[in-house]
Design a protein around this motif. Structure first.
Motif, mmCIF file in Angstrom:
data_model
loop_
_atom_site.group_PDB
_atom_site.id
_atom_site.type_symbol
_atom_site.label_atom_id
_atom_site.label_comp_id
_atom_site.label_asym_id
_atom_site.label_seq_id
_atom_site.Cartn_x
_atom_site.Cartn_y
_atom_site.Cartn_z
ATOM 1 N N TYR A 22 -6.238 -7.759 5.794
ATOM 2 C CA TYR A 22 -5.298 -7.998 4.475
ATOM 3 C C TYR A 22 -3.903 -7.258 4.601
ATOM 4 N N LEU A 23 -4.230 -5.765 5.150
ATOM 5 C CA LEU A 23 -2.837 -5.098 5.204
ATOM 6 C C LEU A 23 -2.154 -5.581 6.291
ATOM 7 N N GLU A 24 -2.754 -5.988 7.562
ATOM 8 C CA GLU A 24 -1.994 -6.420 8.725
ATOM 9 C C GLU A 24 -1.253 -7.678 8.358
ATOM 10 N N ALA A 25 -1.803 -8.588 7.536
ATOM 11 C CA ALA A 25 -1.161 -9.750 7.314
ATOM 12 C C ALA A 25 -0.166 -9.754 6.184
ATOM 13 N N ASN A 26 -0.445 -8.671 5.247
ATOM 14 C CA ASN A 26 0.767 -8.712 4.210
ATOM 15 C C ASN A 26 1.694 -7.917 4.249
ATOM 16 N N LEU A 27 1.549 -6.706 5.027
ATOM 17 C CA LEU A 27 2.451 -5.579 5.226
ATOM 18 C C LEU A 27 2.819 -5.436 6.583
ATOM 19 N N GLY A 28 2.345 -6.141 7.788
ATOM 20 C CA GLY A 28 2.602 -5.879 9.121
ATOM 21 C C GLY A 28 1.723 -5.217 9.667
ATOM 22 N N ALA A 29 2.015 -5.421 11.254
ATOM 23 C CA ALA A 29 0.804 -5.231 12.428
ATOM 24 C C ALA A 29 0.703 -3.712 12.127
ATOM 25 N N ALA A 30 1.836 -2.887 11.690
ATOM 26 C CA ALA A 30 1.650 -1.468 11.888
ATOM 27 C C ALA A 30 0.598 -0.798 10.668
ATOM 28 N N TYR A 31 0.282 -1.709 9.806
ATOM 29 C CA TYR A 31 -0.562 -1.276 8.551
ATOM 30 C C TYR A 31 -2.078 -1.600 9.027
ATOM 31 N N GLY A 32 -2.222 -2.168 10.206
ATOM 32 C CA GLY A 32 -3.772 -2.736 10.395
ATOM 33 C C GLY A 32 -4.231 -1.543 10.901
ATOM 34 N N ARG A 33 -3.752 -0.362 11.592
ATOM 35 C CA ARG A 33 -4.463 0.606 12.140
ATOM 36 C C ARG A 33 -5.061 1.702 11.332
ATOM 37 N N GLU A 34 -6.162 2.519 11.812
ATOM 38 C CA GLU A 34 -6.850 3.347 11.018
ATOM 39 C C GLU A 34 -5.972 4.350 10.152
ATOM 40 N N VAL A 35 -6.495 4.772 8.966
ATOM 41 C CA VAL A 35 -5.892 5.775 8.106
ATOM 42 C C VAL A 35 -6.104 7.108 8.931
ATOM 43 N N ILE A 36 -7.385 7.369 9.399
ATOM 44 C CA ILE A 36 -7.655 8.570 10.469
ATOM 45 C C ILE A 36 -8.308 8.090 11.657
ATOM 46 N N HIS A 37 -7.924 7.901 12.868
ATOM 47 C CA HIS A 37 -8.596 7.584 13.786
ATOM 48 C C HIS A 37 -10.001 8.408 14.210
ATOM 49 N N ARG A 38 -10.888 8.080 14.739
ATOM 50 C CA ARG A 38 -12.111 8.874 15.031
ATOM 51 C C ARG A 38 -11.864 10.093 15.872
ATOM 52 N N ASP A 39 -10.993 9.698 17.021
ATOM 53 C CA ASP A 39 -10.459 10.969 17.776
ATOM 54 C C ASP A 39 -9.815 12.267 17.158
ATOM 55 N N ASP A 40 -9.371 11.784 15.764
ATOM 56 C CA ASP A 40 -8.553 12.841 15.127
ATOM 57 C C ASP A 40 -9.213 13.266 14.032
ATOM 58 N N LEU A 41 -10.657 12.998 13.875
ATOM 59 C CA LEU A 41 -11.436 13.476 12.934
ATOM 60 C C LEU A 41 -12.555 14.265 13.167
ATOM 61 N N VAL A 42 -12.872 15.313 12.308
ATOM 62 C CA VAL A 42 -14.133 16.193 12.314
ATOM 63 C C VAL A 42 -14.907 16.212 11.260
ATOM 64 N N VAL A 43 -16.122 15.977 11.458
ATOM 65 C CA VAL A 43 -16.967 16.426 10.289
ATOM 66 C C VAL A 43 -17.183 17.492 10.035
ATOM 67 N N LEU A 44 -17.085 17.797 8.813
ATOM 68 C CA LEU A 44 -17.277 19.270 8.391
ATOM 69 C C LEU A 44 -18.728 19.638 8.081
#
Length: 365
Positions: free
Chosen positions: A343-365
């Motif tokens: 939905y975000l990619e279709a309505n706001l553009g391709a740049a908004y289809g990416r993750e809010v936080i990618h797994r490679d930049d995420l650590v479980v506490l």
């Protein structure tokens, strides 16, 4: 322990100075002799040394560690030079060059600074220098401090990829209650952090020159062992025996595997500048499936964060479950929350289809 190629040794203020303040030459000399012997056994050593403020008390005529930040910084300014000068002279007796490395929380909070500290310490070790690390008490403020050099030592151990962390203090081991308490029992080994259940921790020592205590040492041990670095906790008087692999003090076994430096930095060396609240489904996806954080699972946010900032991911009850580097500014989150990537990619553009936080930049506490 005897097979450790690279060792980080942390020594507290009370183990280096007199109760009245000022450096105790005999204690420093004895510690350096032990470190030199370790180096002679072809083991690399990084020393994390407290003592700058304590060393500056006597020259400034201060009876005890001052509460005022400005006076603490003044004492550190005087004492740091005296401390490193003493180390330099003592190490020179063994033909070893000392290298001073002063760090602040900001040096480890910022990824570029973290990598620079890593490169500096690695180069010093490659050149045969013995790095002496301390918090930069002269400029650090009360709001941005490691809290105690125990935590700094654990972070340095990971930074330099150490095989062992040795915490030296005025206590010979971990006890299940304050050592002065009748009936307290020494704990020789900690195989898992669950072994610490029921342990009663006392306050910092009465010397009045340090800031730590067993609480900070256990926190440092937890940081280290969860990422694959075993820890020995003992007194400065038993440093030689500990580094020789004798059964002294308390040995904390590594309970986790060494993780990429980026994830270590993210979990232990950053402060979140905001938070993103997610639903139960997103929590399960992050914890159980190792998923990235997508906009569809977001229910709200707080803080004035920007792209690339560390933020906490919190569950519906407000408990932080992960920390990551966010791909959007805070003011963009409300229009993304609850929406699918398609939905975000279709309505706001391709740049908004990416993750809010990618797994490679995420650590479980």
């Amino acid at each position: 322990m005897t097979g450790a190629r690279r060792v980080v040794v942390k020594v507290g203020s009370s183990s280096l100075t007199t109760a009245a303040g000022g450096i105790d030459p005999a204690r420093v000399s004895g510690l350096v002799d032990v470190l030199a012997k370790t180096r002679a056994a072809e083991q690399e050593v990084v020393l994390v040394s407290s003592g700058a403020i304590a060393a500056g008390l006597s020259p400034l005529g201060l009876a005890k560690r001052p509460r005022a930040l400005a006076k603490q910084q003044a004492a550190a300014s005087v004492g740091q030079g005296l401390l490193v000068h003493r180390y330099t002279d003592e190490l020179a007796r063994h033909g070893i060059i000392a290298g001073q490395v002063l760090l602040t929380v900001d040096d480890l909070n910022r990824r570029a600074h973290y990598r620079n500290a890593d490169a500096t310490l690695s180069t010093l070790l490659d050149l045969g220098v013995l790095p002496i690390v301390n918090e930069n008490d002269t400029v650090a403020t009360s709001e941005i401090r490691f809290g105690d050099n125990d935590r700094l030592a654990a972070l340095v151990a990971h930074l330099v990829k150490a095989d062992l962390l040795v915490l030296l203090s005025d206590v010979d081991a971990l006890y299940d209650a304050p050592p002065s308490q009748q009936g307290s029992q020494r704990i020789d080994e900690v195989a898992s952090l669950a072994d610490l259940a029921g342990v009663t921790i006392g306050k910092a020592g009465a010397a009045g020159v340090g800031t730590g205590g067993m609480v900070t040492k256990l926190e440092a041990a937890r940081i280290a062992v969860e990422d694959g670095v075993p820890v020995v906790l003992t007194s400065a008087a038993q440093a030689e025996a500990a580094l020789a692999g004798e059964t002294v003090g308390t040995l904390f076994h590594a309970v986790g595997k060494r993780r990429p430096a980026r994830l270590l930095w993210l979990q232990h060396a950053t402060e979140a500048v905001g938070s993103i609240t997610v639903d139960a489904g997103a929590v399960a996806a992050i914890r159980k499936r190792g998923a990235s954080l997508l906009a569809a699972g977001i229910t709200g946010s707080s803080g004035a964060f920007h792209v690339g900032d560390p933020v906490d991911v919190v569950d519906p009850s407000g408990v932080a479950v992960a920390r990551g580097l966010v791909n959007y500014d805070a003011d963009e989150i409300p229009r993304l929350a609850g929406r699918s990537s398609g939905y975000l990619e279709a309505n706001l553009g391709a740049a908004y289809g990416r993750e809010v936080i990618h797994r490679d930049d995420l650590v479980v506490l």
